[in-house]
Every structure is written in structure tokens, then in C-alpha cells.
Write a protein that holds these residues in place. Structure first.
Motif, PDB file in Angstrom:
ATOM      1  N   SER A 189       0.907  -1.567  -0.292  1.00 57.51           N
ATOM      2  CA  SER A 189       0.149   0.088  -0.101  1.00 57.51           C
ATOM      3  C   SER A 189       0.875   1.420  -0.226  1.00 57.51           C
ATOM      4  O   SER A 189       0.848   2.218  -1.116  1.00 57.51           O
ATOM      5  CB  SER A 189      -0.556  -0.212   1.414  1.00 57.51           C
ATOM      6  N   ASP A 190       1.771   1.372   0.694  1.00 56.74           N
ATOM      7  CA  ASP A 190       3.022   2.828   0.721  1.00 56.74           C
ATOM      8  C   ASP A 190       3.797   2.972  -0.340  1.00 56.74           C
ATOM      9  O   ASP A 190       3.672   3.983  -0.727  1.00 56.74           O
ATOM     10  CB  ASP A 190       3.758   2.401   2.301  1.00 56.74           C
ATOM     11  N   TYR A 191       3.784   1.837  -1.571  1.00 55.89           N
ATOM     12  CA  TYR A 191       4.430   1.936  -2.225  1.00 55.89           C
ATOM     13  C   TYR A 191       3.707   2.346  -4.000  1.00 55.89           C
ATOM     14  O   TYR A 191       3.947   3.587  -4.415  1.00 55.89           O
ATOM     15  CB  TYR A 191       5.049   0.535  -2.729  1.00 55.89           C
ATOM     16  N   LEU A 192       2.549   1.649  -3.672  1.00 58.67           N
ATOM     17  CA  LEU A 192       1.674   2.137  -4.419  1.00 58.67           C
ATOM     18  C   LEU A 192       1.018   3.349  -4.383  1.00 58.67           C
ATOM     19  O   LEU A 192       0.527   4.094  -5.127  1.00 58.67           O
ATOM     20  CB  LEU A 192       0.028   1.175  -4.554  1.00 58.67           C
ATOM     21  N   PRO A 196       7.147   6.782   0.788  1.00 63.59           N
ATOM     22  CA  PRO A 196       8.782   6.373   0.939  1.00 63.59           C
ATOM     23  C   PRO A 196       8.568   5.318   1.741  1.00 63.59           C
ATOM     24  O   PRO A 196       8.233   4.463   3.183  1.00 63.59           O
ATOM     25  CB  PRO A 196       9.463   7.899   1.560  1.00 63.59           C
ATOM     26  N   ILE A 197       9.638   3.922   1.339  1.00 65.89           N
ATOM     27  CA  ILE A 197       9.663   2.934   1.667  1.00 65.89           C
ATOM     28  C   ILE A 197      10.868   3.209   2.628  1.00 65.89           C
ATOM     29  O   ILE A 197      12.085   3.187   1.569  1.00 65.89           O
ATOM     30  CB  ILE A 197       9.483   2.150   0.770  1.00 65.89           C
ATOM     31  N   ASP A 238      15.335  -7.681   0.184  1.00 63.78           N
ATOM     32  CA  ASP A 238      15.224  -6.898   0.435  1.00 63.78           C
ATOM     33  C   ASP A 238      13.714  -5.563  -0.201  1.00 63.78           C
ATOM     34  O   ASP A 238      12.500  -7.248  -0.823  1.00 63.78           O
ATOM     35  CB  ASP A 238      15.818  -5.833   0.254  1.00 63.78           C
ATOM     36  N   ASN A 239      13.345  -5.211   0.667  1.00 63.44           N
ATOM     37  CA  ASN A 239      11.781  -4.522  -0.111  1.00 63.44           C
ATOM     38  C   ASN A 239      11.987  -4.335  -1.395  1.00 63.44           C
ATOM     39  O   ASN A 239      11.292  -4.061  -2.493  1.00 63.44           O
ATOM     40  CB  ASN A 239      12.108  -3.192   0.695  1.00 63.44           C
ATOM     41  N   PRO A 257      12.644   1.530  -3.862  1.00 59.27           N
ATOM     42  CA  PRO A 257      13.616   1.567  -2.523  1.00 59.27           C
ATOM     43  C   PRO A 257      14.891   1.414  -3.017  1.00 59.27           C
ATOM     44  O   PRO A 257      14.968   0.401  -3.221  1.00 59.27           O
ATOM     45  CB  PRO A 257      13.523   1.084  -1.084  1.00 59.27           C
ATOM     46  N   GLU A 258      15.894   2.043  -1.998  1.00 56.18           N
ATOM     47  CA  GLU A 258      17.885   1.677  -2.447  1.00 56.18           C
ATOM     48  C   GLU A 258      17.729   0.051  -1.724  1.00 56.18           C
ATOM     49  O   GLU A 258      17.209  -0.530  -0.742  1.00 56.18           O
ATOM     50  CB  GLU A 258      17.848   1.942  -1.487  1.00 56.18           C
ATOM     51  N   ALA A 259      18.470  -0.970  -2.775  1.00 54.90           N
ATOM     52  CA  ALA A 259      19.224  -2.174  -2.295  1.00 54.90           C
ATOM     53  C   ALA A 259      19.438  -2.021  -0.911  1.00 54.90           C
ATOM     54  O   ALA A 259      20.150  -1.334  -0.852  1.00 54.90           O
ATOM     55  CB  ALA A 259      19.580  -2.449  -3.366  1.00 54.90           C
ATOM     56  N   SER A 260      19.366  -3.571  -0.199  1.00 57.94           N
ATOM     57  CA  SER A 260      20.018  -3.981   0.977  1.00 57.94           C
ATOM     58  C   SER A 260      21.605  -4.379   0.922  1.00 57.94           C
ATOM     59  O   SER A 260      20.928  -5.735   0.219  1.00 57.94           O
ATOM     60  CB  SER A 260      19.295  -4.053   1.977  1.00 57.94           C
TER      61      SER A 260
END
Length: 300
Positions: A189-192, A196-197, A238-239, A257-260
Motif C-alpha cells: 500500500s505504501d509503495y503504490l 517512502p519505503i 529486501d524490500n 527503495p534502495e537495495a540492502s
């Protein structure tokens, strides 16, 4: 072996175990404080009251049971680590002493096999890399300490006619059923919605693959599994990886989001379980599951 009692069988992980065993011909009985909610399973299942209370004699609950899968855990809602809330003594009493009492009752009643759902938390927050079952437990949370204590006591109860095994399970994903939100509902939901993630890395395994590991413990040669612990994990995610599947399915234009860095995480190796025939679903199952989540469909 045909009749299996699953404590916590209507919980998130327990439901996957129950569904998997039923699909493979097992007669499953649900054990818990209360019967499953209507609609939790496609058909009604036998239920027996079962409690994490060390002073209660529950031997009768195991009458006619061939195998016991202990997936119940008493904790503050939504938390495992930190699940003790403000009552660490009660947390330990229920989940250590209460579990041991159930193991003893199962053995006294003539149950042939007992499988305990443990956790990767037994390894603690040691340095990144890989850890196998030979590595000694180093829990750094009360949750991890409890899992280690229950594992050790169950292993000590093993004998030729009471085969025991512990499964150290990592994060579990999949359709929770009954219209419940899945573990990534808020993330999707946050992404769509363009919020920010934060980067996050973790290991995951599909709930049905946990069920397959449980079934393996019930069916494997006794001398090959009894008194032994097995790591249960599949994917390091990761996310960004999870949401990249959502992006591909929806065409959402929001940035990922950035890769971890994968090198910063401790991964459980699963060679011991795979050598006995366990094969988790990997990336293909992840994509299938997320696709079903997005479309409102269901997977195993």
C-alpha cells in the motif's frame, strides 16, 4: 502415520501446516485455546482444547494421535521478539514449561512423533554470513532463549518410540486466508501510494514449504531426524526485490527503495533439510504468491 494434532493450527503458520498435511492425506486435529473461526478452513476439522499451562494434565487430548506438531506460541499480539510484553515470567512459564508439559503428555499418551516449530532467533544477532545447525545457539532475546530451551528439552525426551525434531523457521510469507491482511499489505500500500519505503533485508520461506518440512519430519526415517534441529529458510529478500515484483505486475511508476547489501545479513543454510528431499519454491513461488495477493486470488 495418519492422525496428527497441530497446536496453534489456526494461526498464521499453523494454518499452512494443517493445509499441507491435509492435502497429503493426513487426518488433522486442531489444538488451541478456542476453535478456529468459521471460514478458517474450507471444511470443518476436529478440535481439541489445548493450553500452554504447565499445571494442567492434557494427556487426554492426545488420545488416538500419532503425531504432534507444536506450532502454538503465547505472546503479545503481533510480536514474537519482545512478545513477553511486561510479563517475562509468564511468557517463559507458558512457552517453556507449558510446551514441555505438552511434549511429556504426548509421549505418555503414546504419540509416535513430535515436531516443534522453533525459530532462527536461536542464533541471535551474530555477525553476517551463513550459519548451519552445527553452530551453537546464541540467542540474544528472551524469545530466542525460550526456543532453545524447548528444543533442548524435546530432544532429551526422544527415544525409539518417540521421535522428535525441531524446525528453526525464518520469516514466513503466503496467503493468510479468511480475508486477513498478508504480511506485506502495508508495504504494498505504501509503495503504490507513493510513500517512502525504508530499505529492509530479511529471509523468507513460504508457509506451504514449512508444511512440507513438517511432513518430512513425520515421514523420514526415525534414525535420520530424531533429536535433531533443521533450518527452514528459502530466500534472502529486501524490500526492493519484493516491490520490484509489484512494480512489474502493476506498472506503478513510483521509485523502488534502495537495495540492502546482502553481505550484511546472517543467512541460515538449509543443506541438512535439502539433503533429505526438501525443495522450497524459490523465486517462482514468490512471484506466484505476490501475483495472487495483488489480484485477490489465493495460493497454497
Amino acid at each position: 502415520m495418519t492422525r496428527v494434532l497441530v497446536s496453534g493450527g489456526s494461526g498464521f503458520v499453523g494454518r499452512f501446516i494443517v493445509a499441507h498435511l491435509r492435502r497429503h492425506g493426513y487426518d488433522v486435529v486442531i489444538g488451541g485455546r478456542r476453535p478456529p473461526d468459521p471460514g478458517c478452513f474450507s471444511t470443518g476439522l476436529p478440535f481439541v482444547p489445548l493450553f500452554l499451562e504447565p499445571d494442567r494434565d492434557q494427556t487426554a487430548a492426545f488420545e488416538g494421535i500419532d503425531g504432534f506438531v507444536h506450532a502454538a506460541f503465547e505472546h503479545v499480539e503481533g510480536k514474537y521478539r519482545g512478545g513477553e510484553g511486561d510479563d517475562p515470567q509468564g511468557f517463559c512459564r507458558a512457552n517453556v514449561d507449558g510446551s514441555i508439559r505438552l511434549f511429556e503428555a504426548a509421549r505418555a499418551a503414546g504419540v509416535k512423533r513430535c515436531v516443534f516449530l522453533s525459530s532462527r532467533a536461536v542464533y541471535g544477532s551474530r555477525l553476517a554470513g551463513a550459519v548451519d545447525e552445527v553452530s551453537p545457539p546464541e540467542p540474544d532475546t528472551l524469545y530466542g532463549e525460550i526456543k532453545v530451551a524447548a528444543e533442548e528439552r524435546l530432544g532429551a525426551l526422544a527415544r525409539i518410540d518417540f521421535v522428535t525434531a525441531s524446525l528453526r523457521v525464518t520469516g514466513v510469507y503466503g496467503d493468510p486466508g479468511s480475508g486477513r491482511p498478508h504480511k506485506w499489505t502495508a508495504l504494498f500500500s505504501d509503495y503504490l501510494d507513493g510513500r517512502p519505503i525504508a530499505p529492509r533485508l530479511g529471509t523468507e520461506v513460504h508457509g506451504d514449504d514449512v508444511g512440507a518440512a513438517v511432513r518430512l519430519m513425520l515421514e523420514a526415517d526415525a534414525t535420520d531426524v530424531s533429536g535433531t534441529a533443521f533450518n527452514v529458510s528459502d530466500l534472502l529478500l529486501d524490500n526492493r526485490q519484493i516491490l520490484s515484483v509489484v512494480q512489474e505486475l502493476t506498472g506503478c511508476p513510483h521509485p523502488l527503495p534502495e537495495a540492502s547489501p546482502a553481505a550484511d545479513y546472517l543467512v541460515m543454510t538449509t543443506d541438512r533439510l535439502r539433503a533429505r528431499g526438501w525443495q522450497p519454491g524459490g523465486l517462482a513461488r514468490l512471484v506466484e504468491t505476490i501475483s495472487a495477493m495483488m489480484s485477490g486470488g489465493k495460493t497454497a
